[in-house]
Scaffold this active site. Structure first.
Site, PDB file in Angstrom:
ATOM      1  CG  ASP A  76       5.731  -3.880  10.129  1.00 25.57           C
ATOM      2  OD1 ASP A  76       6.832  -4.461  10.110  1.00 25.57           O
ATOM      3  OD2 ASP A  76       5.363  -3.162  11.076  1.00 25.57           O
ATOM      4  CE  LYS A 131      10.585  -3.956  17.962  1.00 26.91           C
ATOM      5  NZ  LYS A 131      10.413  -2.615  17.398  1.00 26.91           N
ATOM      6  CE1 TYR A 170       4.546  -2.064  18.938  1.00 22.21           C
ATOM      7  CE2 TYR A 170       4.876  -0.399  17.242  1.00 22.21           C
ATOM      8  CZ  TYR A 170       5.090  -0.857  18.524  1.00 22.21           C
ATOM      9  OH  TYR A 170       5.846  -0.114  19.392  1.00 22.21           O
ATOM     10  NE  ARG A 204      17.863  18.615   8.853  1.00 20.10           N
ATOM     11  CZ  ARG A 204      17.738  19.445   7.801  1.00 20.10           C
ATOM     12  NH1 ARG A 204      17.082  19.050   6.724  1.00 20.10           N
ATOM     13  NH2 ARG A 204      18.267  20.651   7.830  1.00 20.10           N
TER      14      ARG A 204
END
Length: 385
Positions: A180, A205, A108, A55
């Site tokens: 972004d 993406k 978005y 982690r």
């Protein structure tokens, strides 16, 4: 091993930065370190100073982060479990109850939902502004403004904001500019070089590029922001698994080639849509008549693979087009090798209904893939009738 990857070309860095052959076996592809924990060299003696628990750190994830930092020209990169996890970490790291941010009027839907529905419960306020209008952005600032959150190109209307100009506005106000960069990718645009403070990606993406992995990333040159993000990611646990990091790293290797083909095919599609009688408006920053064309040409290498358009006969006709395509798959997401079509108002941007970010109901968004461009044109033309 190359000492300084920054002097090398983008395509070379995408294949080699952070991805040296394995010193033990000579494997030329970064291994998938599918482990949750690591043997320590004595109590508190972590391997290489990083590896005690996956982690916190994992070698496959570290390789991905080195590659991402190289491509964005950033000092620091942190990989996250999703693009929204990355965005959430940035917002929670840089904002506190009572703070304010400026959000673009085309964004978005997931970002809007996070800010408007989740962070608002935490006492974070926001103002929506047209980021292409610097005066409007400046007027939206308050003394408690800490962030300007920018997409360029925007999702789904492909608006363009001048990153350098927005950075100046933000810094004059003592705020940070977050960009972004998912639609453009670092191949087409590098916001940090234009003055942005933080860059976020949905690596799901274009960076992953094959519609087979979900992930996110944050990039910055600020040491303090990196430390705060690292602490929050470790504390909250929104990390990608090693196989997810490996898949994203695999995708990065062909990013430049794919973005060229995405852009080529998008330009073919735009030429067809621009003269089709059933299309009332086309949104693509590569069009000379696009209001942001000159800015996009200044800050982008090319104009990308995303195209949106409005159907002249309204919402129902748009829905019918989305149901008739054969090669354009009706699906959410974007940036994969395959072409996708969606109706934002009922799909990715449904959360904006009734708000100032609501999208037109006759709008369709295309993620233009890397198939044969003439086949894609024929498919879309047939669906439009």
């Amino acid at each position: 091993m190359v000492d300084d990857y920054s002097v090398l070309g983008f395509e070379t860095r995408a294949i080699h930065a952070g991805q040296q052959p394995d010193p033990r076996t000579g494997a030329v592809i970064v291994p998938i370190y599918q482990t949750s924990t690591y043997a320590q060299d004595g109590v508190g003696g972590t391997r290489e100073g990083d590896y005690e628990y996956s982690r916190t750190a994992n070698p496959t994830r570290s390789a991905l982060e080195q590659a991402l930092a190289s491509l964005e020209g950033a000092r620091h990169a942190l990989a996250f479990a999703s693009g929204m996890a990355a965005s959430d970490a940035v917002l929670r790291t840089t904002l506190r109850p009572g703070d304010h941010l400026v959000l673009g009027n085309d964004a978005y839907g997931g970002t809007f939902r996070l800010i408007d529905k989740v962070l608002s419960l935490w006492g974070i306020e926001h103002t929506v502004a047209n980021l292409a209008n610097v005066d409007e952005v400046r007027a939206a600032l308050r003394p408690e403004t800490k962030l300007i959150w920018c997409e360029t190109p925007t999702n789904p209307l492909l608006g363009i904001a001048d990153i350098a100009a927005l950075a100046g506005v933000a810094h004059d106000a003592g705020a940070r500019l977050v960009v972004d960069n998912t639609f453009a990718t670092p191949y087409l645009q590098t916001p940090l070089a234009l003055g942005a403070d933080i860059v976020v990606h949905s690596t799901t993406k274009y960076l992953g590029g094959h519609s087979d992995v979900v992930g996110g990333a944050v990039l910055t040159n600020e040491d303090e922001v990196r430390e705060q993000l690292f602490y929050l990611r470790n504390a909250a646990g929104a990390v990608p698994g090693p196989f997810d990091a490996w898949l994203t790293l695999r995708g990065l290797k062909t990013l430049a080639l794919r973005m060229e083909r995405h852009s080529d095919n998008a330009e073919l599609i735009v030429q067809t849509l621009a003269k089709h009688p059933k299309v009332s408006k086309v949104y693509y920053p590569g069009l000379p008549e696009h209001p942001g064309h000159e800015v996009a040409a200044k800050q982008m290498r090319r104009f990308g693979g995303m195209v949106s358009f409005r159907h002249a006969d309204g919402e129902q006709a748009a829905l019918e087009v989305a149901s008739r395509t054969k090669l354009f798959i009706l699906a959410e997401s974007l940036g994969g090798i395959e072409s996708l079509i969606e109706h934002p108002g009922r799909m990715t941007h449904a959360s904006t209904a009734g708000s100032t970010l609501q999208v037109p109901d006759d709008l369709l968004r295309l993620s233009v893939g890397i198939e044969d461009g003439t086949d894609l044109v024929a498919d879309l033309t047939a669906a439009l009738g």
